[in-house]
Design a protein around this motif. Structure first.
Motif, short mmCIF file in Angstrom:
data_model
loop_
_atom_site.label_atom_id
_atom_site.label_comp_id
_atom_site.label_asym_id
_atom_site.label_seq_id
_atom_site.Cartn_x
_atom_site.Cartn_y
_atom_site.Cartn_z
N VAL A 130 0.84 -1.20 0.00
CA VAL A 130 0.00 0.00 0.00
C VAL A 130 0.87 1.25 0.00
O VAL A 130 2.08 1.19 0.26
CB VAL A 130 -0.96 0.04 1.21
N LYS A 131 0.25 2.36 -0.32
CA LYS A 131 0.90 3.66 -0.21
C LYS A 131 -0.11 4.67 0.32
O LYS A 131 -1.33 4.43 0.29
CB LYS A 131 1.43 4.11 -1.57
N VAL A 132 0.39 5.79 0.81
CA VAL A 132 -0.48 6.86 1.30
C VAL A 132 -0.96 7.69 0.12
O VAL A 132 -0.15 8.31 -0.58
CB VAL A 132 0.26 7.74 2.33
N GLU B 210 -3.44 12.57 3.16
CA GLU B 210 -3.51 12.57 4.62
C GLU B 210 -3.91 13.94 5.13
O GLU B 210 -3.81 14.94 4.41
CB GLU B 210 -2.19 12.14 5.25
N HIS C 283 -9.71 0.53 -0.36
CA HIS C 283 -8.76 1.42 0.31
C HIS C 283 -8.90 1.28 1.82
O HIS C 283 -9.80 0.60 2.31
CB HIS C 283 -8.96 2.88 -0.12
N LYS D 251 -4.86 9.01 7.50
CA LYS D 251 -4.21 8.68 6.23
C LYS D 251 -5.10 7.72 5.44
O LYS D 251 -5.66 6.79 6.01
CB LYS D 251 -2.84 8.04 6.47
N LEU E 241 -5.09 5.01 2.52
CA LEU E 241 -4.15 4.11 1.86
C LEU E 241 -4.80 3.44 0.66
O LEU E 241 -5.96 3.06 0.72
CB LEU E 241 -3.67 3.03 2.84
N LYS F 79 -0.31 0.11 -3.80
CA LYS F 79 0.91 0.84 -4.17
C LYS F 79 1.01 1.14 -5.67
O LYS F 79 1.70 2.09 -6.07
CB LYS F 79 2.15 0.06 -3.74
#
Length: 241
Positions: free
Chosen positions: A4-6, A9, A137, A156, A158, A161
């Protein structure tokens, strides 16, 4: 989490003690009157043993758990003392994500999940984090005290990725529900703080039906304080002696 990635936020500062912020999160009987955006997708309860759980909710849980069994996706409620709690529970029937329209906020699904309709995997970690992992997500929260009556809440969102902003997801669409909810909770916590600061304030009992989560949190916190006081008492006495 390696996959995963942010996506986006936010951090908001609430003029309230961190304990009030956590207590507000540990009950949802305020949700119906305070969170219209959130209740487009969220069930007010996440456990069939909840005294408020309706027959319709229990029927929906049984149906979704059969689907999750077939997909080999875990959902069983797990508790690790009172500090950690994990459970997968359905969102409203026909809803797959915490977005304004209940549709996926990201086209690329999380992990190995075969479809977006995975409810919400709720993860609680006292005293400062709660999380919702859905099929498309996740939304994760961190609470940190800045002072006796000031708290920062960081959220955040997520996504996978490999998801591409503007193609697979729109950050503003992802944020809309919880941006509104966080601001509503900020107002509640700040109003509670002002009330507690009043000379007229007197504490009352918690409801075992509607606030059992708050009771669990307060019991956990009180026990941790006592444990640490016990650990530190001998050295404190020696220093004072």
């Amino acid at each position: 989490m390696d996959n995963v990635k942010v996506a986006t936020e936010s951090s908001i500062v609430e003029q309230a003690n961190w304990k009030l912020v956590i207590e507000n999160n540990r009950e949802c009987y305020h949700c119906n009157g305070a969170h219209p955006e959130l209740l487009n997708s969220l069930q007010e309860f996440d456990d069939t043993d909840d005294p408020r759980a309706t027959p319709a909710y229990k029927e929906l849980v049984a149906c979704k758990q059969a689907d999750w069994d077939e997909a080999k996706v875990p959902y069983q409620l797990k508790r690790f003392g009172k500090r950690n709690r994990l459970t997968r529970t359905p969102l409203l029937d026909g809803i797959v994500s915490m977005t304004m329209d209940g549709k996926p906020g990201c086209k690329k699904l999380m992990g190995r999940l075969p479809n977006a309709d995975m409810g919400s995997l709720r993860i609680l970690h006292l005293p400062n984090s709660w999380n919702h992992f859905m099929g498309d997500h996740a939304v994760v929260f961190r609470v940190l005290p800045l002072g006796p009556q000031q708290t920062v809440v960081t959220t955040k969102w997520l996504v996978h990725k490999d998801a591409v902003e503007g193609i697979d997801y729109d950050p503003e669409q992802l944020r809309r529900v919880w941006d509104a909810t966080n601001d509503q909770d900020r107002q509640l916590a700040e109003e509670n703080q002002r009330g507690i600061n009043s000379k007229a304030y007197q504490p009352g009992p918690y409801s075992e039906t509607y606030e059992f989560g708050v009771i669990d949190f307060v019991d956990w916190y009180a026990n941790r304080v006592l444990e640490n006081l016990g650990e530190n008492t001998p050295s404190l006495q020696l220093a004072q002696g």
